[in-house]
Design a protein around this motif. Sequence first.
Motif, PDB file in Angstrom:
ATOM      1  N   ASP A 108       0.847  -1.196   0.000  1.00  0.00           N
ATOM      2  CA  ASP A 108       0.000   0.000   0.000  1.00  0.00           C
ATOM      3  C   ASP A 108       0.886   1.251   0.000  1.00  0.00           C
ATOM      4  O   ASP A 108       0.951   1.981   0.982  1.00  0.00           O
ATOM      5  CB  ASP A 108      -0.919  -0.017   1.222  1.00  0.00           C
ATOM      6  CG  ASP A 108      -1.947   1.106   1.190  1.00  0.00           C
ATOM      7  OD1 ASP A 108      -2.315   1.547   0.088  1.00  0.00           O
ATOM      8  OD2 ASP A 108      -2.382   1.545   2.273  1.00  0.00           O
ATOM      9  N   TRP A 118      -1.508   7.403  -4.670  1.00  0.00           N
ATOM     10  CA  TRP A 118      -1.601   5.980  -4.321  1.00  0.00           C
ATOM     11  C   TRP A 118      -0.968   5.152  -5.419  1.00  0.00           C
ATOM     12  O   TRP A 118      -1.301   5.284  -6.601  1.00  0.00           O
ATOM     13  CB  TRP A 118      -3.066   5.600  -4.150  1.00  0.00           C
ATOM     14  CG  TRP A 118      -3.281   4.207  -3.647  1.00  0.00           C
ATOM     15  CD1 TRP A 118      -2.579   3.564  -2.664  1.00  0.00           C
ATOM     16  CD2 TRP A 118      -4.288   3.294  -4.087  1.00  0.00           C
ATOM     17  NE1 TRP A 118      -3.076   2.311  -2.459  1.00  0.00           N
ATOM     18  CE2 TRP A 118      -4.128   2.097  -3.323  1.00  0.00           C
ATOM     19  CE3 TRP A 118      -5.291   3.344  -5.043  1.00  0.00           C
ATOM     20  CZ2 TRP A 118      -4.945   0.991  -3.501  1.00  0.00           C
ATOM     21  CZ3 TRP A 118      -6.112   2.246  -5.210  1.00  0.00           C
ATOM     22  CH2 TRP A 118      -5.935   1.084  -4.449  1.00  0.00           C
ATOM     23  N   PRO A 120      -0.591   1.342  -5.499  1.00  0.00           N
ATOM     24  CA  PRO A 120      -0.786   0.052  -4.829  1.00  0.00           C
ATOM     25  C   PRO A 120       0.083  -1.044  -5.417  1.00  0.00           C
ATOM     26  O   PRO A 120       0.424  -1.032  -6.597  1.00  0.00           O
ATOM     27  CB  PRO A 120      -2.274  -0.234  -5.078  1.00  0.00           C
ATOM     28  CG  PRO A 120      -2.589   0.494  -6.344  1.00  0.00           C
ATOM     29  CD  PRO A 120      -1.764   1.742  -6.304  1.00  0.00           C
ATOM     30  N   GLU A 155      -2.152  -6.568  -8.179  1.00  0.00           N
ATOM     31  CA  GLU A 155      -2.454  -7.186  -6.887  1.00  0.00           C
ATOM     32  C   GLU A 155      -2.215  -8.695  -6.927  1.00  0.00           C
ATOM     33  O   GLU A 155      -1.620  -9.263  -6.008  1.00  0.00           O
ATOM     34  CB  GLU A 155      -3.907  -6.900  -6.516  1.00  0.00           C
ATOM     35  CG  GLU A 155      -4.293  -7.441  -5.153  1.00  0.00           C
ATOM     36  CD  GLU A 155      -5.693  -7.050  -4.741  1.00  0.00           C
ATOM     37  OE1 GLU A 155      -6.083  -7.360  -3.589  1.00  0.00           O
ATOM     38  OE2 GLU A 155      -6.398  -6.431  -5.568  1.00  0.00           O
TER      39      GLU A 155
END
Length: 513
Positions: A108, A118, A120, A155
């Motif tokens: 994160d 951001w 990720p 992810e």
Amino acid sequence: MANRFMTAKSTVAVRRRGFPLMVTLAAVAAAAALTVDATARQARPAPASEATAPREAGEPIMAIVSIKTQQVTFYDADGWILRAPVSTGTTGRETPAGVFAIVEKDKDHHSTLYDDAWMPNMQRITWNGIALHGGPLPGYAASHGCVRMPYEFAEDLFDKTRIGMRVIISPNDAAPVEFSHPALFVPKAEVIAAAPARAETLAREAEEAARTADEAKKAVATTARETASLTASLRKLEGLKTRADAELAFADKALAAAKTDQARARAEEQKQKAALKATEAATQLDTAKADAKSKLDAAAAAKDAAKATQSRKADTAKAASEAKLALEPVSVYISRATQKIYVRRNTHRQWPDGGEVFDATIEVPVTIRNPDRPIGTHVFTAMARKDAALRWSAVTIDSADDARDALDRITIPQDVLDRIAPTALPRSSIIVSDEPLNRETNYRTEFVAVLNNQPQGGLVTRRPTVEVPVASANYWGNDGFGFFFQRNWTPQPGNTQPRAGQYYYQPSQQRWW
């Protein structure tokens, strides 16, 4: 009145005719815009799409990013396993083409450069901010230098990769091809089989040597305290003897200078007292020295023993660390620009600032035939074991010589081969390049090398990492690795452009974020 009416009718007619004309012009403009937009879309490569190999995937060994087609492909030992579209750096902030490795992962991450943006599932490949991470994909290069991947793809990928995984950023499409060559490492099965036990044995020996050295150090401290008071007493007795001898000498002079019987009698008396005092002082000093000799000899012996144990501690720590490193894949970088070979292996020592420390104790000259002629940039990777040997692949991202001719021109020093080849494992690699190591190569990176014939805006506009500790050959500390502060070797202060096979430096104007 009639003239006014006619004028009004004319005006209305013109207005009526003008409206269709405006509509026509707008339609023409819109059609032109659509044509331009269509042309622009045709000029861009067809957008890549996500894909997964129709087989069970192994652990990713390398990733190859194509700037031309805005695509990343991940490979395991048997071929490609994952593909996805990406968005690399825009004009002026281009993603640098070259050879990198993952140095840090952050699930994160929020940018310290771009207003806490951001990012990720960030997988860093330089410490000054170039990384792979999830992000928006407009269908073309649009980042500030990073490689954006689809959010879900990033992810899913995050837990599959490891620190040190190779990341190759190519200006064009590139892919690993099966490759063999006599210069590639040939491990020895018996050495690899014995390596874990050897590492364990040497680690125990190093621990024992460290304990012995610590005990010897404590013994030296104890004898030092004991002999400190003894030395002070001897110095005091030596001072008393010196003063007594001086008094005796003075009494001798007084006796010689006496003119009367009475004066000679007083001088004789003083001389006898001084002689007695000098004799007593000498006796006390000799007795104290005799008593102290055994203790002083013991203290000297303790110092010698401590030096010997410290030397053994360093030797065993070095041997243990080499044996531990032999259990890791080895990465080699050969630079035509510096005429050197660099060897790196991951120590898996966590650094407080993030990342893992890489050992860099081998850095020696290398022989390259025709060193003034470009050699290209080629990455050779041991993909898997093949019987008693290794199965290798080659990726070329900057061609001068082809991969085979490039290896033909290189002679790796035999002592380096003896240290690393017998225990070479899958994921080991050899990189051959015209380029020097980039300044971003430091204690927490494997290698960073960029192609200087390609734009580097996203790299050169960021603050470089300087004054960093580099693993040295001074083996100290609990894990046998020492560090000293220095600027990264072979610094690359600006863009280096090849000219007639030679490199010259063009200082770049640094801009800090």
